[in-house]
Enzyme design. Sequence first.
Site, PDB file in Angstrom:
ATOM      1  N   TRP A 184      -3.076  -2.094  -1.735  1.00 55.59           N
ATOM      2  CA  TRP A 184      -2.719  -3.331  -2.445  1.00 55.59           C
ATOM      3  C   TRP A 184      -3.280  -4.442  -1.561  1.00 55.59           C
ATOM      4  O   TRP A 184      -2.751  -4.711  -0.477  1.00 55.59           O
ATOM      5  CB  TRP A 184      -1.199  -3.431  -2.577  1.00 55.59           C
ATOM      6  CG  TRP A 184      -0.684  -4.758  -3.022  1.00 55.59           C
ATOM      7  CD1 TRP A 184      -0.346  -5.813  -2.239  1.00 55.59           C
ATOM      8  CD2 TRP A 184      -0.451  -5.185  -4.363  1.00 55.59           C
ATOM      9  NE1 TRP A 184       0.071  -6.873  -2.992  1.00 55.59           N
ATOM     10  CE2 TRP A 184       0.034  -6.525  -4.307  1.00 55.59           C
ATOM     11  CE3 TRP A 184      -0.592  -4.591  -5.607  1.00 55.59           C
ATOM     12  CZ2 TRP A 184       0.361  -7.261  -5.444  1.00 55.59           C
ATOM     13  CZ3 TRP A 184      -0.254  -5.320  -6.753  1.00 55.59           C
ATOM     14  CH2 TRP A 184       0.208  -6.633  -6.654  1.00 55.59           C
ATOM     15  N   GLU A 198      16.490 -14.933 -20.202  1.00 51.98           N
ATOM     16  CA  GLU A 198      15.535 -13.835 -20.419  1.00 51.98           C
ATOM     17  C   GLU A 198      16.169 -12.474 -20.152  1.00 51.98           C
ATOM     18  O   GLU A 198      15.676 -11.459 -20.624  1.00 51.98           O
ATOM     19  CB  GLU A 198      14.272 -14.020 -19.570  1.00 51.98           C
ATOM     20  CG  GLU A 198      14.474 -13.972 -18.069  1.00 51.98           C
ATOM     21  CD  GLU A 198      13.149 -14.146 -17.321  1.00 51.98           C
ATOM     22  OE1 GLU A 198      12.096 -13.721 -17.821  1.00 51.98           O
ATOM     23  OE2 GLU A 198      13.171 -14.707 -16.218  1.00 51.98           O
ATOM     24  N   LYS A 247       5.209  -8.841 -18.671  1.00 56.04           N
ATOM     25  CA  LYS A 247       5.183  -9.221 -17.257  1.00 56.04           C
ATOM     26  C   LYS A 247       4.121 -10.291 -17.013  1.00 56.04           C
ATOM     27  O   LYS A 247       4.310 -11.191 -16.233  1.00 56.04           O
ATOM     28  CB  LYS A 247       4.878  -8.010 -16.358  1.00 56.04           C
ATOM     29  CG  LYS A 247       4.892  -8.326 -14.870  1.00 56.04           C
ATOM     30  CD  LYS A 247       6.213  -8.908 -14.425  1.00 56.04           C
ATOM     31  CE  LYS A 247       6.198  -9.408 -12.989  1.00 56.04           C
ATOM     32  NZ  LYS A 247       7.418 -10.190 -12.669  1.00 56.04           N
ATOM     33  N   ASN A 282      -0.583   0.495   6.151  1.00 53.04           N
ATOM     34  CA  ASN A 282       0.120  -0.440   5.263  1.00 53.04           C
ATOM     35  C   ASN A 282       0.695  -1.519   6.174  1.00 53.04           C
ATOM     36  O   ASN A 282       1.384  -1.217   7.138  1.00 53.04           O
ATOM     37  CB  ASN A 282       1.248   0.281   4.516  1.00 53.04           C
ATOM     38  CG  ASN A 282       2.044  -0.675   3.640  1.00 53.04           C
ATOM     39  OD1 ASN A 282       1.554  -1.737   3.262  1.00 53.04           O
ATOM     40  ND2 ASN A 282       3.284  -0.323   3.330  1.00 53.04           N
ATOM     41  N   GLY A 283       0.390  -2.789   5.897  1.00 55.98           N
ATOM     42  CA  GLY A 283       0.934  -3.868   6.721  1.00 55.98           C
ATOM     43  C   GLY A 283      -0.154  -4.860   7.079  1.00 55.98           C
ATOM     44  O   GLY A 283      -1.223  -4.868   6.485  1.00 55.98           O
ATOM     45  N   LYS A 309      16.538 -17.355 -15.997  1.00 57.60           N
ATOM     46  CA  LYS A 309      16.945 -15.982 -15.673  1.00 57.60           C
ATOM     47  C   LYS A 309      18.019 -15.493 -16.625  1.00 57.60           C
ATOM     48  O   LYS A 309      17.963 -14.380 -17.132  1.00 57.60           O
ATOM     49  CB  LYS A 309      17.435 -15.929 -14.221  1.00 57.60           C
ATOM     50  CG  LYS A 309      16.311 -15.930 -13.211  1.00 57.60           C
ATOM     51  CD  LYS A 309      15.663 -14.561 -13.167  1.00 57.60           C
ATOM     52  CE  LYS A 309      14.219 -14.534 -12.745  1.00 57.60           C
ATOM     53  NZ  LYS A 309      13.298 -15.357 -13.467  1.00 57.60           N
ATOM     54  N   ARG A 328       3.828   1.338  -6.949  1.00 59.77           N
ATOM     55  CA  ARG A 328       3.791   0.265  -5.931  1.00 59.77           C
ATOM     56  C   ARG A 328       2.643  -0.706  -6.182  1.00 59.77           C
ATOM     57  O   ARG A 328       2.541  -1.750  -5.543  1.00 59.77           O
ATOM     58  CB  ARG A 328       3.654   0.872  -4.533  1.00 59.77           C
ATOM     59  CG  ARG A 328       4.829   1.721  -4.103  1.00 59.77           C
ATOM     60  CD  ARG A 328       4.451   2.606  -2.925  1.00 59.77           C
ATOM     61  NE  ARG A 328       4.228   1.876  -1.703  1.00 59.77           N
ATOM     62  CZ  ARG A 328       5.179   1.634  -0.790  1.00 59.77           C
ATOM     63  NH1 ARG A 328       6.407   2.066  -1.020  1.00 59.77           N
ATOM     64  NH2 ARG A 328       4.923   0.968   0.313  1.00 59.77           N
ATOM     65  N   GLU A 368      15.684 -22.647 -13.126  1.00 59.19           N
ATOM     66  CA  GLU A 368      15.359 -21.226 -12.922  1.00 59.19           C
ATOM     67  C   GLU A 368      16.571 -20.360 -13.242  1.00 59.19           C
ATOM     68  O   GLU A 368      16.449 -19.309 -13.867  1.00 59.19           O
ATOM     69  CB  GLU A 368      14.883 -20.999 -11.491  1.00 59.19           C
ATOM     70  CG  GLU A 368      14.620 -19.546 -11.125  1.00 59.19           C
ATOM     71  CD  GLU A 368      13.547 -18.871 -11.998  1.00 59.19           C
ATOM     72  OE1 GLU A 368      12.862 -19.571 -12.762  1.00 59.19           O
ATOM     73  OE2 GLU A 368      13.439 -17.635 -11.948  1.00 59.19           O
ATOM     74  N   CYS A 410       0.851  -1.198   0.000  1.00 61.43           N
ATOM     75  CA  CYS A 410       0.000   0.000   0.000  1.00 61.43           C
ATOM     76  C   CYS A 410       0.882   1.240   0.000  1.00 61.43           C
ATOM     77  O   CYS A 410       2.055   1.200   0.307  1.00 61.43           O
ATOM     78  CB  CYS A 410      -0.877  -0.002   1.244  1.00 61.43           C
ATOM     79  SG  CYS A 410      -1.815  -1.526   1.412  1.00 61.43           S
ATOM     80  N   HIS A 416      23.658 -38.568 -20.415  1.00 67.89           N
ATOM     81  CA  HIS A 416      22.724 -39.122 -21.421  1.00 67.89           C
ATOM     82  C   HIS A 416      22.633 -38.232 -22.657  1.00 67.89           C
ATOM     83  O   HIS A 416      21.592 -38.124 -23.277  1.00 67.89           O
ATOM     84  CB  HIS A 416      21.347 -39.303 -20.762  1.00 67.89           C
ATOM     85  CG  HIS A 416      21.383 -40.220 -19.594  1.00 67.89           C
ATOM     86  ND1 HIS A 416      21.416 -41.592 -19.706  1.00 67.89           N
ATOM     87  CD2 HIS A 416      21.479 -39.959 -18.262  1.00 67.89           C
ATOM     88  CE1 HIS A 416      21.499 -42.138 -18.516  1.00 67.89           C
ATOM     89  NE2 HIS A 416      21.531 -41.175 -17.613  1.00 67.89           N
TER      90      HIS A 416
HETATM   91  C1  AGP Z   1       9.973 -15.370 -15.196  1.00 68.59           C
HETATM   92  O1  AGP Z   1      11.038 -14.471 -14.888  1.00 68.59           O
HETATM   93  C2  AGP Z   1       9.028 -14.801 -16.227  1.00 68.59           C
HETATM   94  N1  AGP Z   1       8.619 -13.490 -15.873  1.00 68.59           N
HETATM   95  C3  AGP Z   1       7.917 -15.773 -16.587  1.00 68.59           C
HETATM   96  O2  AGP Z   1       8.485 -17.043 -16.814  1.00 68.59           O
HETATM   97  C4  AGP Z   1       6.792 -15.944 -15.526  1.00 68.59           C
HETATM   98  O3  AGP Z   1       7.294 -16.627 -14.411  1.00 68.59           O
HETATM   99  C5  AGP Z   1       5.665 -16.761 -16.172  1.00 68.59           C
HETATM  100  O4  AGP Z   1       5.186 -16.034 -17.272  1.00 68.59           O
HETATM  101  C6  AGP Z   1       4.530 -17.054 -15.214  1.00 68.59           C
HETATM  102  O5  AGP Z   1       3.932 -15.851 -14.791  1.00 68.59           O
HETATM  103  P1  AGP Z   1       2.890 -15.909 -13.566  1.00 68.59           P
HETATM  104  O6  AGP Z   1       3.637 -16.372 -12.379  1.00 68.59           O
HETATM  105  O7  AGP Z   1       2.393 -14.510 -13.440  1.00 68.59           O
HETATM  106  O8  AGP Z   1       1.800 -16.875 -13.961  1.00 68.59           O
END
Ligand code: AGP
Length: 605
Positions: free
Chosen positions: A75, A488, A600, A101-102, A485, A27, A481, A2, A504
Amino acid sequence: MCGIIAYAGHRPAVPVVLEGLRRLEYRGYDSAGVAWQMRGQLHIARASGKLQSLEDKLASMPAITATCAMGHTRWATHGAPVERNAHPHLSNDSGLAIVHNGIIENYRELRENLEKMGYRFYSETDTEVLINLVSEYVKSGLDVLPAFAKALKQAHGAYAVCMLSKDEPGVIYAARMSAPLIFGKGVGENFIASDIPAFLPWTREVVFLEDGQIVCASANEYSVYELDRLSLAAAPVRKIQWDMQAAQKDGFKHFMLKEIFEQPRVIRDGMTGRVQGEKVVLPELDKLPVPERLHIVACGTSYHSGLWARYLLEPWAGIACDVEIASEFRYRDMVLGEREMAVFISQSGETADTLAALRKAKAVGVPAIGLCNVVGSSIAREADAALFTQAGPEISVASTKAMSSQMLALALMAIYWGQRKGSLKADAEAALLAQLADLPALLDDNLPEMRKRAKELAQKYAQARNFFYIGRGFCWPLALEGALKLKELSYIHAEGYAGGELKHGPIALIDASLPTFALAPEDALFPKIKSNIEEIEARAGRVIALVNPGSDVSATDVWAVPALPASVAGFLILPALQLFSYEVADYLGNDVDQPRNLAKSVTVE
Ligand code: AGP
């Protein structure tokens, strides 16, 4: 998280507060409101949705000449994002208004006591409980400041609050405990806000309030007190040199870096209100049975959280787990049986494939749990039960704090189901909770050093065109992961593999041009991953080995992080991988927060 801003001064206060809220929009929020004092009364205006809805509502009201006001962007962490839950909240007698906020952990108990005294509540928020508790103490004869302090001492959890009293025109009360609140010192005017950007246009002189401090401010005066005895506190004034953008990033160069360093708080917040003594409480799941088989369904980073969680859910809760990519789950002709359940993990709560997968599960009668970060998101709303990761908005496209918050929530779910099934012994449960509780401080202590090491290695390996990431057991999902990272953010091709898979086929690729990031903590599988490292180095492959101090691993580069039990070591290994990919991308000059081709939230197939 928030956003809060309060103003006392010589200007029309509501426009100042609205401008401050606009500067806190980054935020993230789903409702907003303002409160002001005028002609001996407190007034509030609130609206769900964006600030424009609030501004439209204010425009339809009589002119507001108040010079003291406060505002809030909410939020939602619990309680739907609707107007009745928006802040500010008034006490029953409309004598006090508050923004917060909290999370107040013990608000249910406080609310029951107040209801017994005849108080009525019009929202599902913990905030409305707090303001009525202050009101009760004022009615009992205390002045506003001691009443405020007494109520705060009863509130357990995290808060940053601002409060107005109709009987004290031009005076703002504010306090903080484990949530940010900053005092802005102006000339003939004073400000209080969650974050510096809110009042940066008017002053750069700030006092960073400490936990357990109260500030009482008017246009020309302010005092900072220690909550315990209301003794005056030192309040050094600092000068802010940041520009607006830097201030929104809290001084970090990118939102991603800020969000990596928020992970200690995220873990702390994720546990708030969910651990009582040595028990995990997840009332959101109480109405559902404990599953015999669990489908964990997600995309991208969230999928990796699910893969990691399987290594906890099976031993701790005795639940068989299938972890599936949502875009496959939604189209696969699968056999789903009795006492099965599905968890859909999604930071945004809007990922199209994950939402479609949830709808498929529900269509065939499989109960669906949504594990999301956004209250009111589609997956959260359509699930049979929703659990929120409480990580605050994640601005950077690359998911960082979302993953650690998901891992924490899934670990708590494993303990919760384990205690319901009786498959987790009390001493084991207590040990696991203690390990999780130690993580925030451990991360706070180690992240700065980890960043330095990440930067060194990034500069050495940034020119690679391909990368392997390998791990075993808990570290296999983390290797996936880490590779994601790097891909991307730096646009370097990277593949994550289970260490045992190297022989393998993939080992055919190893040569001096293909470095490998090997996750080799001292766990039960350490000897196996150590052999993988030796096999790679024997073929002129360069290896960055992430190890624990004192490890006897020999590799091109060794990166030691503190040893943790395998079940929680990932909370320290994950940020190392995030920091490495961040530093490579930053070194290459890439757009870290908005990598090319990425969104995003992938709300289309
Ligand atoms: C990861 O860094 C990416 N932003 C992407 O793989 C993301 O995790 C994926 O699109 C899933 O998004 P969500 O958690 O909002 O469902």
